[in-house]
Design an enzyme around this catalytic site. Structure first.
Site, PDB file in Angstrom:
ATOM      1  CG  ASP A   1     -32.049   2.935  48.910  1.00  0.00           C
ATOM      2  OD1 ASP A   1     -33.063   2.525  49.501  1.00  0.00           O
ATOM      3  OD2 ASP A   1     -31.147   2.183  48.496  1.00  0.00           O
ATOM      4  N   GLY A   2     -34.471   5.329  51.119  1.00  0.00           N
ATOM      5  CA  GLY A   2     -34.702   5.448  52.552  1.00  0.00           C
ATOM      6  C   GLY A   2     -35.412   4.251  53.149  1.00  0.00           C
ATOM      7  CE  LYS A   3     -33.304  -0.929  50.974  1.00  0.00           C
ATOM      8  NZ  LYS A   3     -32.303   0.056  50.519  1.00  0.00           N
ATOM      9  NE  ARG A   4     -36.718   7.460  56.341  1.00  0.00           N
ATOM     10  CZ  ARG A   4     -35.411   7.258  56.443  1.00  0.00           C
ATOM     11  NH1 ARG A   4     -34.923   6.059  56.311  1.00  0.00           N
ATOM     12  NH2 ARG A   4     -34.587   8.264  56.681  1.00  0.00           N
TER      13      ARG A   4
ATOM     14  CB  THR B   1     -36.465   2.579  48.388  1.00  0.00           C
ATOM     15  OG1 THR B   1     -35.674   3.142  49.436  1.00  0.00           O
ATOM     16  CG2 THR B   1     -35.708   2.640  47.075  1.00  0.00           C
TER      17      THR B   1
END
Length: 305
Positions: free
Chosen positions: A104-107, A142
């Site tokens: 879950d890094g929302k990169r 993510t």
């Protein structure tokens, strides 16, 4: 396709859930912290060792009943290089125990920077003729699609080349998500515009089970929109945060699933990690507490789907 592997693991465990590993120092039982400090002093290394010991214990307790794990990168980055080392060890150990790993890094970013993020988490990297060992490579990631297609294309290419998946933010679980995501454009909320992009982005990566390598993040805290978006994105697997500590329950997430009980995987982080802090458990029972909570979560969700 990688999404088919995730579905197989969900079916094998009969459990459409993922447990989040978002450790903070205060979430870790005191005996684990004290043991790390006794061995390494009050150092960054002691923090790293405590994080890993806690995570390994949770993985050992849950890997036979839960198909996937979702470490949140920020909770490791906050501890600097020691935290990133703990993240790498956690990813490696989770894979070793057969878990599907979604980072879950929302990169996201534009152009070459997005390519670099994709290489870091979903692909391989070279420095000249030197093959870089990618300690943070995961099965899924993510991403934030609100920069548009050029910020997502490198991730899609990495998914196609390396059997990976991504989950794009569509309708997030936080209270103020509607400040932007619910605004109407041409008579339609922005989250529906993003859902249409998810459909377009995933069209070239449909697996044998009818789902694509481009999934969506939709929060359990908005059950009406969750059911709406299940219909709007028939080929997108939905990662559902917001269960447990954020207030979502089995009834809230039911709309995320298709008629076969697939199509979604529901996350709980604090609810499972911190279950030992509830009444009836000693700190040394943190593994049993997490397992009890994970089983209760599975039963709650399966009751509705």
């Amino acid at each position: 396709m990688s999404i088919d592997r995730l579905i197989e693991k969900i079916e094998e465990k009969k459990n459409p859930t993922v447990f989040g590993l978002d450790p903070r120092w205060e979430y870790i039982p005191e005996h684990i912290r004290e043991e790390a400090i006794a061995s390494y002093g009050r150092t960054n290394l002691a923090v790293s060792k405590a994080l890993v010991a806690f995570n390994r214990g949770l993985i050992d307790a849950l890997c036979d009943i839960v198909p996937a794990v979702k470490p949140q990168s920020a909770y490791y980055e906050m501890y600097g290089l020691a935290g990133l080392s703990a993240l790498a060890e956690t990813i490696s150990y989770a894979k070793e125990k057969g878990l599907y790993v979604v980072l879950d890094g929302k990169r996201n970013d534009i152009g070459k920077t997005a390519e670099a993020y994709a290489a870091a988490y979903l692909d391989t990297t070279k420095a000249g003729d030197i093959e870089i060992e990618n300690e943070l490579e995961s099965d899924g990631l993510t991403v934030n699609g609100y920069l548009g297609t050029d910020g997502i294309r490198p991730f899609i290419d990495a998914c196609k080349n390396n059997q990976k998946i991504i989950f794009a933010l569509v309708k997030t679980s936080n209270p103020s998500s509607g400040e932007l995501q619910d605004l109407c454009v041409d008579g339609e909320p922005i989250y529906r515009k993003m859902a249409a992009l998810v459909n377009r982005w995933g069209a070239e990566t449909i697996g044998k089970r009818g789902y694509s390598a481009v999934g969506a993040v939709v929060g359990a805290t908005y059950p009406k929109q969750l059911a709406e978006l299940r219909q709007a994105m028939p080929n997108a697997y939905i990662l559902v945060p917001g269960y447990g500590a954020q207030g979502g329950g089995g009834a809230d997430v039911a709309g995320a699933f298709d008629k076969n009980g697939l199509g979604a995987i529901v996350n709980s982080s604090r609810g499972i990690m911190c279950a030992w802090q509830k009444g009836g458990y000693q700190p040394e029972d943190y593994q049993k507490a997490a397992r009890d909570e994970a089983l209760k979560m599975r039963e709650d969700i399966m009751r509705y789907i």
